[in-house]
Design a protein around this motif. Structure first.
Motif: not given
Length: 286
Positions: A210-221, A246-253
Motif C-alpha cells: 500500500i505504501l509503495l503503490a498508492v503514492p505512485a498511483t496518485v503521481v501517475i493518475a 522509476v514511478v512505474e517500477i515503484v507502482q508495479k513492485t
C-alpha cells in the motif's frame, strides 16, 4: 497477560518488517538505477540521442548571425553517431571519475577547411586575427557540443558536489543491501517463534505494498511528472521519461508486494483456522 505481550510483540515485529521491506526496496532501487547501464538505457528509450543532436544543430543555426558559419559545416562536423557516442562517454566517464575522451577531429577539420575556403575566396590574409577567429569558432563548436552531450547535467552536478554525495549514498546503500536481507530473515524467524507467521508476514507485505503503490498511483493518475517545466526539450523528455520509469517500477513492485500480502492472509484464513487457539486464563471460583 502473556497473550497481550505476545500480541504487542507481533504488532511491533510487523511494523519493523514494513519499514525493513521499504528500506530493502530502496536499497535495491538505488543499486539498479544509479548505474551507467540504466542511464544509457533511459537515453535510448527517451530518444535522447536524436533530440540532443537536433538541439545542437538548432543552436548552431540560431548562432549563424554571429558566427557566419553555415549549418552544413556543423552537419559535417558532428553526426548523430558522434552525439550518441559522446553522450555515452560523458555518462561512463562520470561514473568512472575521469575526464571524458571525446573526438573533435572531424569538427576541427571541417571548420578549418571552411575558414580556408572562405579566406581563399575573399582574399583574407591568414594573420593573427584569422587564427584567433578560427580558434574561437572551433572552441565555440566544442563547448556547445559538449553542453548538449551532457544530457544529465553531470558536469553541473559534479561542480555542485551533488554527484559525490549521490555516489557515497549509493555506495552506502549497496554496502548494507545484504544487511537488509538479513534483517528480514531475522524478523521472519521472530514471527515464526511468535506463531501465526503467515498472517503477520502477509499483513506486513500488505501494508508495504500500500505504501509503495498508492503514492505512485496518485503521481501517475495526476500526471504530476508531465507537469514539470524545463527549457530544454531534450532534458525535459529525458528527465520526465526517467522519472516516469522509476514511478512505474515503484507502482508495479507495490502491487506485487500487495498481492503477495493478500495471498498470505487468504492462505492463513483458509488453512490457519485449524490452529490451536491460545488458552484463555480460567476464572478462579470463589
Amino acid at each position: 497477560m502473556k497473550s497481550k505481550i505476545t500480541s504487542v510483540l507481533r504488532i511491533l515485529v510487523c511494523i519493523l518488517t514494513v519499514f525493513t521491506v521499504m528500506g530493502t526496496f530502496g536499497v535495491i532501487m538505488a543499486d539498479k538505477l544509479y548505474t551507467t547501464e540504466y542511464l544509457i538505457s533511459q537515453a535510448e528509450k527517451t530518444n535522447t540521442y536524436e533530440n540532443a543532436y537536433n538541439s545542437l544543430m538548432k543552436r548552431f543555426s540560431d548562432n549563424y548571425s554571429v558566427s557566419n558559419i553555415p549549418i552544413d559545416v556543423y552537419e559535417k562536423s558532428f553526426s548523430a553517431e558522434w552525439m550518441k557516442s559522446s553522450i555515452d562517454e560523458k555518462i561512463r566517464s562520470s561514473f568512472e571519475n575521469r575526464e571524458a575522451v571525446i573526438d573533435f577531429t572531424g569538427a576541427e577539420e571541417c571548420i578549418t577547411e571552411y575558414f580556408e575556403e572562405y579566406a581563399h575566396e575573399k582574399h583574407v590574409i591568414k594573420d593573427d586575427i584569422y587564427e584567433a577567429k578560427l580558434a574561437e569558432a572551433v572552441s565555440f563548436a566544442k563547448k556547445t557540443a559538449l553542453n548538449e552531450a551532457d544530457v544529465y547535467s553531470l558536469d553541473v552536478m559534479k561542480r555542485a558536489g551533488i554527484t559525490g554525495k549521490l555516489s557515497r549514498a549509493v555506495s552506502l546503500a549497496r554496502k548494507y543491501k545484504y544487511a537488509c536481507f538479513g534483517a528480514l530473515a531475522v524478523l521472519l524467524i521472530i514471527m515464526i517463534l511468535l506463531k501465526r507467521p503467515i498472517y503477520w508476514a502477509g499483513t506486513a507485505l500488505f501494508a508495504s505494498g500500500i505504501l509503495l503503490a498508492v503514492p505512485a498511483t496518485v503521481v501517475i493518475a495526476n500526471n504530476m511528472i508531465g507537469k514539470f517545466s524545463l527549457k530544454s526539450f531534450t532534458t525535459y523528455t529525458l528527465v520526465t521519461g526517467t522519472l516516469d520509469s522509476v514511478v512505474e517500477i515503484v507502482q508495479k513492485t507495490g502491487f506485487i508486494i500487495l498481492a503477495a500480502g493478500i495471498i498470505l492472509i487468504a492462505l492463513y484464513c483458509i488453512f490457519g483456522r485449524g490452529e490451536k487457539a491460545e488458552p484463555k486464563p480460567e476464572k478462579i471460583k470463589a
